[in-house]
Design a protein around this motif. Structure first.
Motif, PDB file in Angstrom:
ATOM      1  N   VAL A  80       0.821  -1.213   0.000  1.00  0.00           N
ATOM      2  CA  VAL A  80       0.000   0.000   0.000  1.00  0.00           C
ATOM      3  C   VAL A  80       0.857   1.267   0.000  1.00  0.00           C
ATOM      4  O   VAL A  80       0.332   2.363  -0.218  1.00  0.00           O
ATOM      5  CB  VAL A  80      -0.978   0.029   1.196  1.00  0.00           C
ATOM      6  CG1 VAL A  80      -1.969  -1.124   1.095  1.00  0.00           C
ATOM      7  CG2 VAL A  80      -0.241   0.000   2.519  1.00  0.00           C
ATOM      8  N   VAL A  81       2.164   1.115   0.269  1.00  0.00           N
ATOM      9  CA  VAL A  81       3.067   2.270   0.185  1.00  0.00           C
ATOM     10  C   VAL A  81       3.394   2.508  -1.289  1.00  0.00           C
ATOM     11  O   VAL A  81       3.934   1.631  -1.961  1.00  0.00           O
ATOM     12  CB  VAL A  81       4.366   2.042   0.991  1.00  0.00           C
ATOM     13  CG1 VAL A  81       5.306   3.238   0.830  1.00  0.00           C
ATOM     14  CG2 VAL A  81       4.056   1.815   2.467  1.00  0.00           C
ATOM     15  N   ASP A  82       3.053   3.687  -1.789  1.00  0.00           N
ATOM     16  CA  ASP A  82       3.241   3.967  -3.211  1.00  0.00           C
ATOM     17  C   ASP A  82       4.705   4.204  -3.567  1.00  0.00           C
ATOM     18  O   ASP A  82       5.169   3.756  -4.615  1.00  0.00           O
ATOM     19  CB  ASP A  82       2.409   5.197  -3.603  1.00  0.00           C
ATOM     20  CG  ASP A  82       0.923   4.973  -3.411  1.00  0.00           C
ATOM     21  OD1 ASP A  82       0.383   4.044  -4.037  1.00  0.00           O
ATOM     22  OD2 ASP A  82       0.309   5.703  -2.624  1.00  0.00           O
ATOM     23  N   PHE A  83       5.421   4.909  -2.691  1.00  0.00           N
ATOM     24  CA  PHE A  83       6.819   5.221  -2.979  1.00  0.00           C
ATOM     25  C   PHE A  83       7.648   5.180  -1.700  1.00  0.00           C
ATOM     26  O   PHE A  83       7.292   5.815  -0.704  1.00  0.00           O
ATOM     27  CB  PHE A  83       6.962   6.616  -3.611  1.00  0.00           C
ATOM     28  CG  PHE A  83       6.287   6.761  -4.940  1.00  0.00           C
ATOM     29  CD1 PHE A  83       6.911   6.374  -6.115  1.00  0.00           C
ATOM     30  CD2 PHE A  83       5.000   7.278  -5.013  1.00  0.00           C
ATOM     31  CE1 PHE A  83       6.280   6.499  -7.337  1.00  0.00           C
ATOM     32  CE2 PHE A  83       4.357   7.418  -6.234  1.00  0.00           C
ATOM     33  CZ  PHE A  83       5.008   7.023  -7.408  1.00  0.00           C
ATOM     34  N   PHE A  84       8.746   4.418  -1.742  1.00  0.00           N
ATOM     35  CA  PHE A  84       9.771   4.506  -0.716  1.00  0.00           C
ATOM     36  C   PHE A  84      10.805   5.505  -1.230  1.00  0.00           C
ATOM     37  O   PHE A  84      11.411   5.298  -2.278  1.00  0.00           O
ATOM     38  CB  PHE A  84      10.424   3.142  -0.480  1.00  0.00           C
ATOM     39  CG  PHE A  84       9.548   2.186   0.275  1.00  0.00           C
ATOM     40  CD1 PHE A  84       9.497   2.206   1.657  1.00  0.00           C
ATOM     41  CD2 PHE A  84       8.757   1.266  -0.409  1.00  0.00           C
ATOM     42  CE1 PHE A  84       8.678   1.330   2.357  1.00  0.00           C
ATOM     43  CE2 PHE A  84       7.936   0.389   0.282  1.00  0.00           C
ATOM     44  CZ  PHE A  84       7.900   0.425   1.670  1.00  0.00           C
ATOM     45  N   VAL A  85      10.951   6.598  -0.503  1.00  0.00           N
ATOM     46  CA  VAL A  85      11.772   7.712  -0.981  1.00  0.00           C
ATOM     47  C   VAL A  85      13.076   7.778  -0.189  1.00  0.00           C
ATOM     48  O   VAL A  85      13.071   8.113   1.001  1.00  0.00           O
ATOM     49  CB  VAL A  85      11.012   9.046  -0.840  1.00  0.00           C
ATOM     50  CG1 VAL A  85      11.823  10.180  -1.466  1.00  0.00           C
ATOM     51  CG2 VAL A  85       9.631   8.952  -1.487  1.00  0.00           C
ATOM     52  N   PRO A  86      14.220   7.473  -0.824  1.00  0.00           N
ATOM     53  CA  PRO A  86      15.500   7.535  -0.110  1.00  0.00           C
ATOM     54  C   PRO A  86      16.072   8.946  -0.118  1.00  0.00           C
ATOM     55  O   PRO A  86      16.040   9.638  -1.141  1.00  0.00           O
ATOM     56  CB  PRO A  86      16.386   6.586  -0.932  1.00  0.00           C
ATOM     57  CG  PRO A  86      15.846   6.686  -2.329  1.00  0.00           C
ATOM     58  CD  PRO A  86      14.363   6.939  -2.193  1.00  0.00           C
ATOM     59  N   LEU A  87      16.583   9.372   1.028  1.00  0.00           N
ATOM     60  CA  LEU A  87      17.257  10.664   1.122  1.00  0.00           C
ATOM     61  C   LEU A  87      18.735  10.435   1.413  1.00  0.00           C
ATOM     62  O   LEU A  87      19.085   9.777   2.401  1.00  0.00           O
ATOM     63  CB  LEU A  87      16.621  11.545   2.197  1.00  0.00           C
ATOM     64  CG  LEU A  87      15.284  12.153   1.727  1.00  0.00           C
ATOM     65  CD1 LEU A  87      14.118  11.320   2.227  1.00  0.00           C
ATOM     66  CD2 LEU A  87      15.140  13.575   2.184  1.00  0.00           C
ATOM     67  N   LEU A  88      19.586  10.955   0.547  1.00  0.00           N
ATOM     68  CA  LEU A  88      21.017  10.713   0.629  1.00  0.00           C
ATOM     69  C   LEU A  88      21.653  11.557   1.732  1.00  0.00           C
ATOM     70  O   LEU A  88      21.170  12.649   2.046  1.00  0.00           O
ATOM     71  CB  LEU A  88      21.682  11.050  -0.714  1.00  0.00           C
ATOM     72  CG  LEU A  88      21.053  10.439  -1.975  1.00  0.00           C
ATOM     73  CD1 LEU A  88      21.857  10.850  -3.210  1.00  0.00           C
ATOM     74  CD2 LEU A  88      20.974   8.927  -1.872  1.00  0.00           C
TER      75      LEU A  88
END
Length: 334
Positions: free
Chosen positions: A266-274
């Motif tokens: 159900v999570v649309d996007f896992f967004v990584p922050l560098l």
């Protein structure tokens, strides 16, 4: 029509066209009907300044969000691209199939809370101060594991009640890495593809999860690119997706541990922050000075950035606190 009836009719129209907040007291509404023109005028002023679940208060600024991501978010080309596309695509739909669910991951000071703030400011007229933006902190709102069942019930009621009040609500869950595993599972049905649940539609809401979980894996991948002489801008989402999802799902200390949110996708996007480098910290300091209506002084920004801690210890590549302490330290350096 008699004046008092006119006032009553106007009052009814106002009440039926807007979700009133506590800025309007019950006694004011009574006076508006029975107290004449002066009271009615006072009521109207209160009503006009009260936030409503209406386009006048909730209206997405696509150009503004993109400009903010370009000019205020530093060193996060992957996150910037995902957030811009995901939020713009979602807000352009009058009848989306499901809520927008974003999960932001990265170390301290990389911009997770800041991105949430930018999204809120470009959707809600009052930004993070909007009555329709709700922020939960694991350590503040859910501190005791012994009360897990009570928290689950409260969380469901809070979300259902607020979306009933305004379908364009935003929910931000901070410190997901400190949340009790299993707590967040109670809202999984609200994030899935459902027309409605018990008569309530959740499809226009936005859910944002913020977590340090996966930050070490993201930092390690970024360091490997640096050691190989590759620019951080060459890092793609695909280079981080696998290590991020594994570290989040299998981390027993994470609120996502074995979570149905992951299992049911159900999570649309896992967004990584560098992790941020020295140059990005300098940019943060310059931006903070501009936000304070000051003339940016690069030598001050550089002095502040040099005094921060970096890792690995020998190479001093990445700031261990990102830009988190910039605002509080600026006064000292000025």
């Amino acid at each position: 029509m008699k004046p008092r009836r006119q006032q009553a009719l106007l009052l009814w129209l106002l009440l039926s066209s807007c979700v009133l907040t506590e800025a309007i007291e019950p006694i004011s509404t009574t006076l508006a009907v029975v107290g004449g023109v002066a009271a009615m005028a006072k009521f109207y002023i209160n009503w006009k300044n009260s936030e409503c679940c209406q386009p006048a208060w909730i209206s997405f600024n696509m150009t503004g969000l993109q400009a903010d991501l370009d000019n205020k978010l530093f060193g996060q080309h992957i996150a910037s691209h995902i957030i811009s596309k995901a939020v713009s695509g979602f807000m352009s739909k009058n009848n989306p199939n499901k809520p927008l669910v974003l999960s932001l991951h990265g170390g301290t000071g990389t911009g997770k809370n800041f991105i949430s703030k930018l999204i809120a400011e470009n959707i809600y007229k009052k930004g993070m101060q909007s009555n329709f933006v709700h922020m939960f902190s694991a350590t503040v709102h859910f501190p005791h594991q012994s009360q897990l069942l009570q928290y689950r019930s409260q969380l469901q009621q809070w979300i259902k009640g607020n979306i009933t009040n305004c379908e364009r609500s935003m929910f931000i869950f901070d410190e997901m890495d400190k949340m009790h595993p299993g707590l967040i599972d109670c809202i999984t049905p609200y994030l899935d593809y459902h027309e409605n649940l018990d008569g309530v539609s959740y499809r226009k809401a936005i859910f944002i999860f913020l977590s340090n979980a996966g930050g070490d894996s993201i930092a390690q991948t970024t360091l490997e690119f640096w050691n190989a002489g590759q620019s951080r801008e060459e890092i793609k989402l695909k280079d981080l997706e696998t290590v991020l999802s594994l570290s989040v799902f299998n981390n027993e200390q994470s609120g996502f541990f074995k979570s149905s949110l992951i299992k049911k996708s159900v999570v649309d996007f896992f967004v990584p922050l560098l992790p941020l480098e020295y140059k990005h910290v300098v940019q943060c300091a310059m931006a903070e000075m501009m936000a304070r209506k000051m003339t940016p002084k690069k030598h001050v920004a550089e002095m502040m950035a040099k005094d921060l801690n970096y890792y690995p210890k020998r190479e001093r590549v990445f700031s261990d606190r990102g830009c988190k302490t910039i605002a509080s330290k600026l006064d000292f350096y000025l």
